[in-house]
Design a protein around this motif. Structure first.
Motif, mmCIF file in Angstrom:
data_model
loop_
_atom_site.group_PDB
_atom_site.id
_atom_site.type_symbol
_atom_site.label_atom_id
_atom_site.label_comp_id
_atom_site.label_asym_id
_atom_site.label_seq_id
_atom_site.Cartn_x
_atom_site.Cartn_y
_atom_site.Cartn_z
ATOM 1 N N VAL A 107 -36.384 25.525 -6.988
ATOM 2 C CA VAL A 107 -36.114 24.644 -5.852
ATOM 3 C C VAL A 107 -37.399 24.472 -5.063
ATOM 4 C CG1 VAL A 107 -34.755 24.312 -3.759
ATOM 5 C CG2 VAL A 107 -33.692 25.349 -5.783
ATOM 6 N N LYS A 108 -37.808 23.226 -4.892
ATOM 7 C CA LYS A 108 -39.051 22.890 -4.199
ATOM 8 C C LYS A 108 -38.824 22.602 -2.721
ATOM 9 C CE LYS A 108 -41.498 22.823 -8.049
ATOM 10 N NZ LYS A 108 -42.802 23.431 -8.227
ATOM 11 N N ALA A 109 -37.652 22.045 -2.397
ATOM 12 C CA ALA A 109 -37.317 21.726 -1.007
ATOM 13 C C ALA A 109 -35.810 21.586 -0.899
ATOM 14 C CB ALA A 109 -37.994 20.431 -0.567
ATOM 15 N N THR A 110 -35.297 21.790 0.303
ATOM 16 C CA THR A 110 -33.884 21.578 0.576
ATOM 17 C C THR A 110 -33.756 20.627 1.759
ATOM 18 O OG1 THR A 110 -33.716 23.460 2.090
ATOM 19 C CG2 THR A 110 -33.240 23.883 -0.245
ATOM 20 N N CYS A 111 -32.639 19.918 1.800
ATOM 21 C CA CYS A 111 -32.385 18.988 2.902
ATOM 22 C C CYS A 111 -30.917 19.066 3.293
ATOM 23 C CB CYS A 111 -32.736 17.563 2.483
ATOM 24 S SG CYS A 111 -32.448 16.324 3.765
ATOM 25 N N LYS A 112 -30.683 19.248 4.562
ATOM 26 C CA LYS A 112 -29.342 19.127 5.128
ATOM 27 C C LYS A 112 -29.340 17.839 5.937
ATOM 28 C CE LYS A 112 -28.371 24.030 5.621
ATOM 29 N NZ LYS A 112 -28.105 25.120 6.574
ATOM 30 N N SER A 113 -28.320 17.013 5.724
ATOM 31 C CA SER A 113 -28.241 15.767 6.481
ATOM 32 C C SER A 113 -26.819 15.540 6.965
ATOM 33 C CB SER A 113 -28.722 14.578 5.643
ATOM 34 O OG SER A 113 -27.971 14.453 4.468
ATOM 35 N N VAL A 114 -26.741 14.756 8.035
ATOM 36 C CA VAL A 114 -25.461 14.342 8.591
ATOM 37 C C VAL A 114 -25.432 12.820 8.563
ATOM 38 C CG1 VAL A 114 -23.967 14.335 10.635
ATOM 39 C CG2 VAL A 114 -25.357 16.353 10.111
ATOM 40 N N MET A 115 -24.355 12.286 8.009
ATOM 41 C CA MET A 115 -24.127 10.848 8.030
ATOM 42 C C MET A 115 -22.890 10.589 8.885
ATOM 43 S SD MET A 115 -24.888 9.762 4.075
ATOM 44 C CE MET A 115 -25.152 8.025 4.439
ATOM 45 N N VAL A 116 -22.932 9.489 9.623
ATOM 46 C CA VAL A 116 -21.809 9.152 10.494
ATOM 47 C C VAL A 116 -21.316 7.744 10.196
ATOM 48 C CG1 VAL A 116 -22.524 10.689 12.364
ATOM 49 C CG2 VAL A 116 -23.280 8.324 12.373
ATOM 50 N N GLY A 117 -20.024 7.547 10.436
ATOM 51 C CA GLY A 117 -19.475 6.201 10.393
ATOM 52 C C GLY A 117 -20.054 5.419 11.553
ATOM 53 N N PHE A 118 -20.382 4.152 11.319
ATOM 54 C CA PHE A 118 -21.079 3.386 12.352
ATOM 55 C C PHE A 118 -20.702 1.918 12.254
ATOM 56 C CE2 PHE A 118 -24.866 1.038 13.836
ATOM 57 C CZ PHE A 118 -24.985 1.576 15.104
ATOM 58 N N ASP A 119 -20.438 1.312 13.417
ATOM 59 C CA ASP A 119 -20.166 -0.123 13.502
ATOM 60 C C ASP A 119 -21.416 -0.810 14.027
ATOM 61 O OD1 ASP A 119 -19.431 -2.717 14.135
ATOM 62 O OD2 ASP A 119 -17.481 -2.129 14.934
ATOM 63 N N PRO A 120 -22.117 -1.573 13.192
ATOM 64 C CA PRO A 120 -23.358 -2.209 13.644
ATOM 65 C C PRO A 120 -23.138 -3.310 14.680
ATOM 66 C CG PRO A 120 -22.797 -2.959 11.437
ATOM 67 C CD PRO A 120 -21.815 -1.875 11.794
ATOM 68 N N ASN A 121 -21.918 -3.822 14.772
ATOM 69 C CA ASN A 121 -21.636 -4.870 15.763
ATOM 70 C C ASN A 121 -21.510 -4.310 17.167
ATOM 71 O OD1 ASN A 121 -21.542 -6.961 13.789
ATOM 72 N ND2 ASN A 121 -19.506 -6.220 13.206
ATOM 73 N N THR A 122 -20.996 -3.087 17.282
ATOM 74 C CA THR A 122 -20.801 -2.486 18.611
ATOM 75 C C THR A 122 -21.776 -1.347 18.881
ATOM 76 O OG1 THR A 122 -19.183 -0.888 17.781
ATOM 77 C CG2 THR A 122 -18.334 -3.043 18.550
ATOM 78 N N ASN A 123 -22.526 -0.942 17.845
ATOM 79 C CA ASN A 123 -23.429 0.216 17.952
ATOM 80 C C ASN A 123 -22.682 1.480 18.369
ATOM 81 O OD1 ASN A 123 -25.816 -1.017 17.098
ATOM 82 N ND2 ASN A 123 -26.188 -1.845 19.144
ATOM 83 N N GLN A 124 -21.478 1.619 17.874
ATOM 84 C CA GLN A 124 -20.642 2.775 18.170
ATOM 85 C C GLN A 124 -20.285 3.506 16.874
ATOM 86 O OE1 GLN A 124 -19.618 3.699 21.374
ATOM 87 N NE2 GLN A 124 -21.022 2.088 22.024
ATOM 88 N N SER A 125 -20.014 4.793 17.018
ATOM 89 C CA SER A 125 -19.569 5.554 15.852
ATOM 90 C C SER A 125 -18.135 5.167 15.502
ATOM 91 C CB SER A 125 -19.678 7.052 16.121
ATOM 92 O OG SER A 125 -18.837 7.425 17.186
ATOM 93 N N LEU A 126 -17.816 5.350 14.231
ATOM 94 C CA LEU A 126 -16.486 5.038 13.703
ATOM 95 C C LEU A 126 -15.956 6.231 12.928
ATOM 96 C CD1 LEU A 126 -17.122 1.633 11.871
ATOM 97 C CD2 LEU A 126 -15.843 1.930 13.985
ATOM 98 N N GLN A 127 -14.657 6.268 12.731
ATOM 99 C CA GLN A 127 -14.117 7.240 11.796
ATOM 100 C C GLN A 127 -14.594 6.868 10.401
ATOM 101 O OE1 GLN A 127 -9.842 7.641 12.212
ATOM 102 N NE2 GLN A 127 -10.225 9.447 13.468
#
Length: 142
Positions: A107-127
């Motif tokens: 293993v050369k590198a590890t990455c933890k990431s978080v992705m979120v639901g997003f509405d680009p029209n309102t710039n708000q998070s979504l389920q």
């Protein structure tokens, strides 16, 4: 998080380009995130019946990433990105990835990431969309 190669259901081969290499002869740290992005896209394409994802419709964005650099990567190495989603929330998912030597498994590198639901029209998070939630739950057994 200690994971073995067998814990990952998606592996993405990486083509190391000459321009990825820095003055010290190894892949520049800024390029690692591009490799992780390739793995992330491949993961979601697999969930999307092996079809490219329309990211305007997917309504998922990166909210956070954290990379640990463990070993340098050199031009002549065969590298792959191992990817898995390990946690689902109401509006987010957590992904873990390894950059690993395809031949040795190092293993050369590890990455933890978080992705979120997003509405680009309102710039708000979504389920998270039901289709992604059910695809991930079925694929990862969450």
């Amino acid at each position: 998080m200690e994971l073995q190669k067998s814990d990952f259901k998606v592996n993405t081969p990486v083509q190391i380009r000459f321009n990825d290499i820095d003055g010290l002869g190894h892949v520049n740290n800024s390029v690692y995130s591009q490799y992780f992005d390739q793995g992330r896209m491949h993961y979601f394409n697999i969930l999307n019946n092996n079809q490219p994802v329309d990211w305007h419709d997917a309504r998922l964005i990166i909210a956070s990433t954290h990379t640990d650099f463990l070993r340098p990567i050199f031009l002549d190495e065969q590298i792959e990105v191992l990817s898995k989603v390990y946690k689902l929330g109401n509006k987010s998912l957590k992904m873990f990835q390894h950059l690993a030597d395809k031949e040795t498994g190092e293993v050369k590198a590890t990455c933890k990431s978080v992705m979120v639901g997003f509405d680009p029209n309102t710039n708000q998070s979504l389920q998270l969309a039901d289709r992604w939630r059910s695809a991930i739950e079925g694929f990862e057994g969450l």
